[in-house]
Design an enzyme around this catalytic site. Sequence first.
Site, mmCIF file in Angstrom:
data_model
loop_
_atom_site.group_PDB
_atom_site.id
_atom_site.type_symbol
_atom_site.label_atom_id
_atom_site.label_comp_id
_atom_site.label_asym_id
_atom_site.label_seq_id
_atom_site.Cartn_x
_atom_site.Cartn_y
_atom_site.Cartn_z
ATOM 1 N N TYR A 225 0.858 -1.189 0.000
ATOM 2 C CA TYR A 225 0.000 0.000 0.000
ATOM 3 C C TYR A 225 0.890 1.233 0.000
ATOM 4 O O TYR A 225 1.835 1.311 0.804
ATOM 5 C CB TYR A 225 -0.893 -0.009 1.240
ATOM 6 C CG TYR A 225 -1.771 1.204 1.408
ATOM 7 C CD1 TYR A 225 -1.504 2.167 2.379
ATOM 8 C CD2 TYR A 225 -2.886 1.390 0.608
ATOM 9 C CE1 TYR A 225 -2.317 3.273 2.539
ATOM 10 C CE2 TYR A 225 -3.713 2.503 0.767
ATOM 11 C CZ TYR A 225 -3.414 3.443 1.724
ATOM 12 O OH TYR A 225 -4.225 4.538 1.887
ATOM 13 N N LYS B 64 4.985 9.766 8.345
ATOM 14 C CA LYS B 64 4.894 9.249 9.720
ATOM 15 C C LYS B 64 5.967 9.823 10.659
ATOM 16 O O LYS B 64 5.860 10.957 11.111
ATOM 17 C CB LYS B 64 4.906 7.724 9.677
ATOM 18 C CG LYS B 64 3.701 7.155 8.886
ATOM 19 C CD LYS B 64 3.679 5.649 8.897
ATOM 20 C CE LYS B 64 2.673 5.111 7.907
ATOM 21 N NZ LYS B 64 1.284 5.100 8.423
ATOM 22 N N ASP C 269 9.443 2.974 -0.883
ATOM 23 C CA ASP C 269 8.418 3.630 -0.082
ATOM 24 C C ASP C 269 8.757 3.350 1.385
ATOM 25 O O ASP C 269 8.443 2.285 1.917
ATOM 26 C CB ASP C 269 7.024 3.087 -0.440
ATOM 27 C CG ASP C 269 5.956 3.697 0.443
ATOM 28 O OD1 ASP C 269 4.753 3.501 0.139
ATOM 29 O OD2 ASP C 269 6.302 4.364 1.438
HETATM 30 P P1 KE4 Z 1 -0.593 8.510 4.318
HETATM 31 O O1 KE4 Z 1 -1.134 9.168 3.085
HETATM 32 O O2 KE4 Z 1 -1.650 7.717 5.058
HETATM 33 O O3 KE4 Z 1 0.173 9.480 5.219
HETATM 34 O O4 KE4 Z 1 0.539 7.461 3.861
HETATM 35 C C1 KE4 Z 1 0.204 6.465 2.921
HETATM 36 C C2 KE4 Z 1 1.188 5.325 3.033
HETATM 37 C C3 KE4 Z 1 2.192 5.218 2.093
HETATM 38 N N1 KE4 Z 1 3.101 4.219 2.155
HETATM 39 C C4 KE4 Z 1 3.058 3.297 3.160
HETATM 40 C C5 KE4 Z 1 4.084 2.212 3.193
HETATM 41 C C6 KE4 Z 1 2.051 3.378 4.158
HETATM 42 O O5 KE4 Z 1 2.018 2.451 5.147
HETATM 43 C C7 KE4 Z 1 1.100 4.407 4.101
HETATM 44 C C8 KE4 Z 1 -0.015 4.532 5.133
HETATM 45 N N2 KE4 Z 1 -0.070 3.496 6.104
HETATM 46 C C9 KE4 Z 1 -1.381 3.254 6.679
HETATM 47 C C10 KE4 Z 1 -1.244 2.121 7.691
HETATM 48 N N3 KE4 Z 1 -0.986 0.874 7.086
HETATM 49 C C11 KE4 Z 1 -1.947 4.491 7.290
HETATM 50 C C12 KE4 Z 1 -3.123 4.253 8.200
HETATM 51 C C13 KE4 Z 1 -4.385 4.749 7.578
HETATM 52 O O6 KE4 Z 1 -4.596 4.546 6.355
HETATM 53 O O7 KE4 Z 1 -5.177 5.348 8.342
#
Ligand code: KE4
Length: 431
Positions: A144, A267, A239
């Site tokens: 993801y 994060k 990523d």
């Molecule tokens: P954000 O747009 O949510 O800040 O980041 C997206 C993203 C990109 N790349 C990786 C490897 C990620 O894990 C994420 C977001 N992670 C999720 C948890 N698995 C965020 C939690 C959520 O969607 O509320």
Amino acid sequence: MNREKSRAAYEKACRLLPGGVNSPVRAFQSVGVPPVFVQRAKGSHVWDIDGNEYIDYIGSWGPMILGHSPDFLQEDALEAIGRGISYGLPTTLEVEMAELITSAYPAAEMVRMVNSGTEATMSAIRLARGYTGRDKFIKFEGCYHGHSDCLLVKSGSGTLTYGTPTSPGVPADVVKHTLVCRYNSLDSVEEAFAANPGQVAAVIVEPVAGNMGVVPSAPGFLQGLRDICTREGAVLIFDEVITGFRLAFGGASERYGVRPDLVCFGKIIGAGMPVGAYGGRRELMEYVSPAGPVYQAGTLSGNPLAMFMGLKQLRWLESHRQVYGQLEDSAAYLEQGIRAALGRLGLDFCVNRAGSLLSLFFTHGPVKSYDDVKRSNLEQFGRYFRALLEQGILAAPAQFEAMFVSAAHTREELDTTLAAMEAALAASREG
Ligand code: KE4
């Protein structure tokens, strides 16, 4: 536990917010219990609005590597707010953040701040396409990278949890250039390049997959991707939104000794404030507007308050490198304790760990790919999660997420967690 106030809050929230939340994984829908609404958090603990206390392994999904609101993060915060919250003009804080990131991560010679991991990966893909003049790119099943259209194909995290790995609303035309390969399979990547000669702009990969549960990259996989991208003239994108500044101060690139062409962060670099970033080789990054033609922008990118908080956390990590050994020890202790409990209970489940990221899969091992992960018994996971919650342990409310161990988790809290996990595993066996 009485969670009546959370239940009532959720009922109202569902009338005003889709699914009652602002991000799907927070809704606890896959684990069959209403979500807890948080009152406050400190260290490794969270308190809900009913006054219940939990040991927290969500940690805002990664940013809270040092636990919630460490005292040093609060120092001078009001003064920073007093200097203004956003200007829409450059500040030296952004330059200091760029200096810290580029010094921590040799593959990033330049960096651009954005407001989320989604923006970071979306922009990195656009940059790779603009730089190479090619349209196609490779991602991996179960990985993801945020919710931008072209990346919402066989993705992980909430899209896997809610059964929409390829989301409605994304036109086929948009995703026709998205090639999906099997995680940890270099053969599938070779096949994709062979079938699309000279057309693949980039390969984007989570160096440790954290969004189908934790699936570490197999030995040689990342170096193999590096070699293939170099040979094919494609851009290798790490990523590191989860792994950046978590697996090591220099992220997975430092831990595995592989240098991508572009890297995405989120994060931890914001310490819980909305921050993302992408960076990489100078010749690539100088293609980004206004230095180059690839457009990308953001009203609040590099926000001074977010930079102030993010810099505090990164500078603490920079000057306390021993914390990474502590995180490794804590997570290894938890992993060993879970394995021992599984042995006592006669449960043939799989524990995967990479640094302070770990997942307990409700299926036999090994779990090395999206297909392996999909064997998990989600009903039993739900029973386990609910039994844990009743004992005051907040694990990730989905099988396809990671547990995040922080520097704030004490050995005593890990022992409490292990006892609760063993009881929850035993309870989960009753249908
Ligand atoms: P954000 O747009 O949510 O800040 O980041 C997206 C993203 C990109 N790349 C990786 C490897 C990620 O894990 C994420 C977001 N992670 C999720 C948890 N698995 C965020 C939690 C959520 O969607 O509320």
